[in-house]
Write a protein that holds these residues in place. Sequence first.
Motif, PDB file in Angstrom:
ATOM      1  N   TRP A  98      44.505  38.065  52.810  1.00 43.56           N
ATOM      2  CA  TRP A  98      43.784  39.190  52.772  1.00 43.56           C
ATOM      3  C   TRP A  98      43.741  40.090  51.457  1.00 43.56           C
ATOM      4  N   VAL A  99      42.552  40.647  51.240  1.00 45.98           N
ATOM      5  CA  VAL A  99      42.682  41.585  49.990  1.00 45.98           C
ATOM      6  C   VAL A  99      41.961  42.846  50.736  1.00 45.98           C
ATOM      7  N   VAL A 100      42.470  43.872  50.507  1.00 43.92           N
ATOM      8  CA  VAL A 100      42.311  45.135  50.994  1.00 43.92           C
ATOM      9  C   VAL A 100      42.015  46.283  49.939  1.00 43.92           C
ATOM     10  N   LEU A 101      40.982  46.819  49.991  1.00 41.60           N
ATOM     11  CA  LEU A 101      40.552  48.078  49.020  1.00 41.60           C
ATOM     12  C   LEU A 101      40.588  49.297  49.927  1.00 41.60           C
ATOM     13  N   ASP A 102      41.227  50.240  49.857  1.00 40.00           N
ATOM     14  CA  ASP A 102      41.081  51.196  50.800  1.00 40.00           C
ATOM     15  C   ASP A 102      40.010  52.311  50.057  1.00 40.00           C
ATOM     16  N   GLU A 103      39.891  53.448  50.721  1.00 35.34           N
ATOM     17  CA  GLU A 103      38.775  54.251  50.086  1.00 35.34           C
ATOM     18  C   GLU A 103      38.920  54.636  48.612  1.00 35.34           C
ATOM     19  N   GLY A 104      37.829  54.645  47.949  1.00 32.37           N
ATOM     20  CA  GLY A 104      37.690  54.845  46.538  1.00 32.37           C
ATOM     21  C   GLY A 104      38.502  53.940  45.679  1.00 32.37           C
ATOM     22  N   ALA A 105      39.171  53.029  46.170  1.00 33.06           N
ATOM     23  CA  ALA A 105      39.871  52.089  45.161  1.00 33.06           C
ATOM     24  C   ALA A 105      38.892  51.415  44.151  1.00 33.06           C
ATOM     25  N   LEU A 106      39.476  51.173  42.919  1.00 29.54           N
ATOM     26  CA  LEU A 106      38.494  50.687  41.802  1.00 29.54           C
ATOM     27  C   LEU A 106      39.095  49.629  41.086  1.00 29.54           C
ATOM     28  N   VAL A 107      38.497  48.622  41.170  1.00 33.02           N
ATOM     29  CA  VAL A 107      38.998  47.250  40.493  1.00 33.02           C
ATOM     30  C   VAL A 107      37.986  47.221  39.234  1.00 33.02           C
ATOM     31  N   SER A 108      38.327  47.129  38.047  1.00 33.19           N
ATOM     32  CA  SER A 108      37.647  47.268  36.929  1.00 33.19           C
ATOM     33  C   SER A 108      37.079  46.127  36.278  1.00 33.19           C
ATOM     34  N   GLN A 109      36.545  45.873  35.283  1.00 31.42           N
ATOM     35  CA  GLN A 109      35.932  44.689  34.663  1.00 31.42           C
ATOM     36  C   GLN A 109      37.022  43.824  34.218  1.00 31.42           C
ATOM     37  N   GLY A 110      36.656  42.458  34.688  1.00 31.57           N
ATOM     38  CA  GLY A 110      37.800  41.252  34.303  1.00 31.57           C
ATOM     39  C   GLY A 110      39.038  41.421  34.880  1.00 31.57           C
ATOM     40  N   ALA A 111      39.305  42.137  35.859  1.00 33.24           N
ATOM     41  CA  ALA A 111      40.611  42.340  36.672  1.00 33.24           C
ATOM     42  C   ALA A 111      40.725  40.952  37.699  1.00 33.24           C
ATOM     43  N   HIS A 112      41.956  40.581  38.012  1.00 32.20           N
ATOM     44  CA  HIS A 112      42.181  39.478  38.895  1.00 32.20           C
ATOM     45  C   HIS A 112      42.941  40.045  39.810  1.00 32.20           C
ATOM     46  N   LEU A 113      42.386  39.879  41.036  1.00 28.60           N
ATOM     47  CA  LEU A 113      43.340  39.935  42.245  1.00 28.60           C
ATOM     48  C   LEU A 113      43.823  38.246  42.921  1.00 28.60           C
ATOM     49  N   CYS A 114      45.002  38.171  42.732  1.00 34.92           N
ATOM     50  CA  CYS A 114      45.238  36.480  43.193  1.00 34.92           C
ATOM     51  C   CYS A 114      46.261  36.764  44.598  1.00 34.92           C
ATOM     52  N   ALA A 115      45.904  36.401  45.666  1.00 31.82           N
ATOM     53  CA  ALA A 115      46.445  36.265  46.812  1.00 31.82           C
ATOM     54  C   ALA A 115      47.308  35.162  47.031  1.00 31.82           C
ATOM     55  N   GLY A 116      47.337  33.923  46.169  1.00 34.35           N
ATOM     56  CA  GLY A 116      47.853  32.706  46.354  1.00 34.35           C
ATOM     57  C   GLY A 116      48.621  32.330  45.157  1.00 34.35           C
ATOM     58  N   SER A 117      49.469  31.272  45.517  1.00 33.48           N
ATOM     59  CA  SER A 117      50.307  30.943  44.606  1.00 33.48           C
ATOM     60  C   SER A 117      50.897  29.378  45.250  1.00 33.48           C
ATOM     61  N   HIS A 118      52.022  28.874  44.290  1.00 28.42           N
ATOM     62  CA  HIS A 118      52.649  27.463  44.922  1.00 28.42           C
ATOM     63  C   HIS A 118      53.820  27.515  44.882  1.00 28.42           C
ATOM     64  N   ASN A 119      54.655  27.038  45.821  1.00 29.15           N
ATOM     65  CA  ASN A 119      56.070  26.694  45.783  1.00 29.15           C
ATOM     66  C   ASN A 119      56.103  25.756  44.812  1.00 29.15           C
ATOM     67  N   ILE A 120      56.975  25.976  43.646  1.00 27.58           N
ATOM     68  CA  ILE A 120      56.901  24.986  42.434  1.00 27.58           C
ATOM     69  C   ILE A 120      58.412  24.109  42.945  1.00 27.58           C
ATOM     70  N   ASN A 121      59.112  24.602  44.021  1.00 25.45           N
ATOM     71  CA  ASN A 121      60.246  23.716  44.372  1.00 25.45           C
ATOM     72  C   ASN A 121      60.119  22.860  45.387  1.00 25.45           C
ATOM     73  N   ASP A 122      58.695  22.726  45.867  1.00 25.43           N
ATOM     74  CA  ASP A 122      58.207  21.802  46.939  1.00 25.43           C
ATOM     75  C   ASP A 122      57.744  20.434  46.191  1.00 25.43           C
ATOM     76  N   GLU A 123      57.962  19.381  46.738  1.00 24.99           N
ATOM     77  CA  GLU A 123      57.501  18.380  46.365  1.00 24.99           C
ATOM     78  C   GLU A 123      55.849  18.121  46.448  1.00 24.99           C
TER      79      GLU A 123
END
Length: 192
Positions: A98-123
């Motif tokens: 989930w990515v939630v932007l509340d009232e009036g929230a502003l994400v400007s040009q070229g910004a990056h919202l990243c809600a995922g990654s990886h477990n680097i210790n998992d094979e």
Amino acid sequence: MNKHVLDYRVTNPKSGGPSFSLKNRIIRALWIVVWAVFASWTPPFMASWRRSLLKLFGARMGPGTCVYGSARVWYPPLLEMKSGAALGSKVNCYNQDWVVLDEGALVSQGAHLCAGSHNINDESFQLITKPIYIGKNAWIAAEAFVGPGVTIQDDAVLGARAVAFSDIGRGMVFIGNPAKFLRYRKNAGKQP
């Protein structure tokens, strides 16, 4: 959060197969084509058209929200934007959770919202997802990065090209990589 979108989660990480369900992958493929053909080229004043397309694919879009045509939304059913929120030009909303932007929230040009990654210790390099929340009247400035699980509280600011991997409190201004507290935003509601 509706149950109908919960199939986005990782299916069977040990099998070496895909991280997402077939339904999720089909929706995303269709979404990429629809956005490219019907929205990516549209001028800013066609925000209501782009909002309608996002809603059609399951996004929760409040009145007056704006997603620029050059912005990329990875999976619309995991996007919620409340009234007046905006994703600026060339924003990458990599919303594997989930990515939630509340009232009036502003994400400007070229910004990056990243809600995922990886477990680097998992094979199997297991995918990890955590939701992102951007509070009321918060501002994510140009080319900033917000990592998985981060909450940017009401009236907070993440400065240009800053990188946030931890929460930012109400009315706080953070800059740099990694983002560090600079000061409180003036006239930003009640501060602690």
